[in-house]
Write a protein that holds these residues in place. Sequence first.
Motif, PDB file in Angstrom:
ATOM      1  N   ALA A  91       0.830  -1.207   0.000  1.00 54.48           N
ATOM      2  CA  ALA A  91       0.000   0.000   0.000  1.00 54.48           C
ATOM      3  C   ALA A  91       0.863   1.255   0.000  1.00 54.48           C
ATOM      4  O   ALA A  91       0.581   2.221  -0.726  1.00 54.48           O
ATOM      5  N   VAL A  92       1.931   1.247   0.785  1.00 53.33           N
ATOM      6  CA  VAL A  92       2.825   2.403   0.846  1.00 53.33           C
ATOM      7  C   VAL A  92       3.567   2.577  -0.476  1.00 53.33           C
ATOM      8  O   VAL A  92       3.686   3.695  -1.000  1.00 53.33           O
ATOM      9  N   MET A 165      -3.813  -4.993   1.400  1.00 60.13           N
ATOM     10  CA  MET A 165      -3.270  -3.834   0.691  1.00 60.13           C
ATOM     11  C   MET A 165      -4.365  -2.794   0.434  1.00 60.13           C
ATOM     12  O   MET A 165      -4.147  -1.587   0.631  1.00 60.13           O
ATOM     13  N   VAL A 166      -5.529  -3.251  -0.007  1.00 62.43           N
ATOM     14  CA  VAL A 166      -6.630  -2.322  -0.305  1.00 62.43           C
ATOM     15  C   VAL A 166      -7.069  -1.577   0.958  1.00 62.43           C
ATOM     16  O   VAL A 166      -7.305  -0.364   0.934  1.00 62.43           O
ATOM     17  N   GLY A 171      -6.722   3.519   4.114  1.00 61.26           N
ATOM     18  CA  GLY A 171      -6.324   4.254   5.311  1.00 61.26           C
ATOM     19  C   GLY A 171      -5.304   5.336   5.010  1.00 61.26           C
ATOM     20  O   GLY A 171      -5.345   6.421   5.602  1.00 61.26           O
ATOM     21  N   LEU A 172      -4.397   5.063   4.086  1.00 63.93           N
ATOM     22  CA  LEU A 172      -3.388   6.069   3.726  1.00 63.93           C
ATOM     23  C   LEU A 172      -4.018   7.312   3.118  1.00 63.93           C
ATOM     24  O   LEU A 172      -3.496   8.420   3.275  1.00 63.93           O
ATOM     25  N   GLN A 192      11.595   8.073   9.247  1.00 64.03           N
ATOM     26  CA  GLN A 192      10.994   8.757  10.400  1.00 64.03           C
ATOM     27  C   GLN A 192       9.541   9.113  10.117  1.00 64.03           C
ATOM     28  O   GLN A 192       8.682   8.989  11.001  1.00 64.03           O
ATOM     29  N   GLN A 193       9.245   9.553   8.901  1.00 67.52           N
ATOM     30  CA  GLN A 193       7.860   9.869   8.545  1.00 67.52           C
ATOM     31  C   GLN A 193       6.983   8.628   8.620  1.00 67.52           C
ATOM     32  O   GLN A 193       5.838   8.688   9.065  1.00 67.52           O
ATOM     33  N   PHE A 194       7.543   7.486   8.184  1.00 66.54           N
ATOM     34  CA  PHE A 194       6.773   6.247   8.193  1.00 66.54           C
ATOM     35  C   PHE A 194       6.402   5.829   9.609  1.00 66.54           C
ATOM     36  O   PHE A 194       5.247   5.484   9.889  1.00 66.54           O
ATOM     37  N   PHE A 195       7.378   5.861  10.512  1.00 63.30           N
ATOM     38  CA  PHE A 195       7.136   5.372  11.869  1.00 63.30           C
ATOM     39  C   PHE A 195       6.485   6.425  12.776  1.00 63.30           C
ATOM     40  O   PHE A 195       5.835   6.057  13.764  1.00 63.30           O
ATOM     41  N   LYS A 196       6.648   7.695  12.473  1.00 56.72           N
ATOM     42  CA  LYS A 196       6.096   8.746  13.331  1.00 56.72           C
ATOM     43  C   LYS A 196       4.758   9.292  12.846  1.00 56.72           C
ATOM     44  O   LYS A 196       3.981   9.840  13.635  1.00 56.72           O
TER      45      LYS A 196
END
Length: 285
Positions: A91-92, A165-166, A171-172, A192-196
């Motif tokens: 998804a990311v 994934m969908v 959600g993203l 950092q953006q991914f985890f925070k």
Amino acid sequence: MKRKYRDEFVKFTFLIPALLFFSLVVLIPFFRGLNIAFTNWDGIADHYKYVGLRNLVQLFKDNDVLPPLKNTLFFALVTTFFVNVFGLLLAVLLDVKFKGVNVLKTVIFMPMVISLVLAAIIWQYVYSDIFPILFHTSGGLLGSPSTVMWGLAIICIWKETGLAMVIYFAGLQTIPKDMYESARIDGASSTQQFFKITIPLLMPAFTYCIPLWLGTGLRQFDYSVVATKGGPGRASETMAMYVYNYEFPYFKAGYGQMAALVLFVMILIITVIVTQFLRRREVEY
């Protein structure tokens, strides 16, 4: 006031067909099964005797229940972990605009819409004909008691990752893009953006997906039946198959219902605990 109650009653009448169907399919069979769990019924005879907690005591003393329980827990944990990890990563990675991205999403999701029987046939061919050539081994994962559960888990991961994934992709889309822009301005790296930002704000999706696949894995029945029929031997038998075997081939419906009741309670407790744990970590934005 009378008109208000009349309007509410009219709205309620639309629920009656669904409630009747739910009662016939779920509630009535559940309570009848709950009653049978405390009997010695064989599933055929017109009469049976109540035996109290004898079936429960026998279940906890039965060493044959340990392998199916172990297989069930293994399948549930492995599939829940990898389906959600792969679904989130896809998804990311696909949350960008480029030519053909929608086609790629469709291809990844496609295994979810094919039948489980077809998926089993495809992977039986892969394991028996392609797998030995690639890895220079004799036989596939489904043919060995030590690897059969991994083989079934891979089929499930391949088939159901597209759905995860969908869900994560949806959600993203709810995360404000200006949060990422602000983080980049402040010097935050992509990691950092991914985890925070991404992970905390996707917690509602985690709260849905993780208990969903965990509960599905704990009651896993179809993959074992279709792909291996519980074999080789009983190496891929799960708790749901254990219940089925005692209900029908072994004609011990009372004992099978008790095993089903214990499985139901186990799934309920685990999924409720996990759901509450994840829900407490959801954040608002």
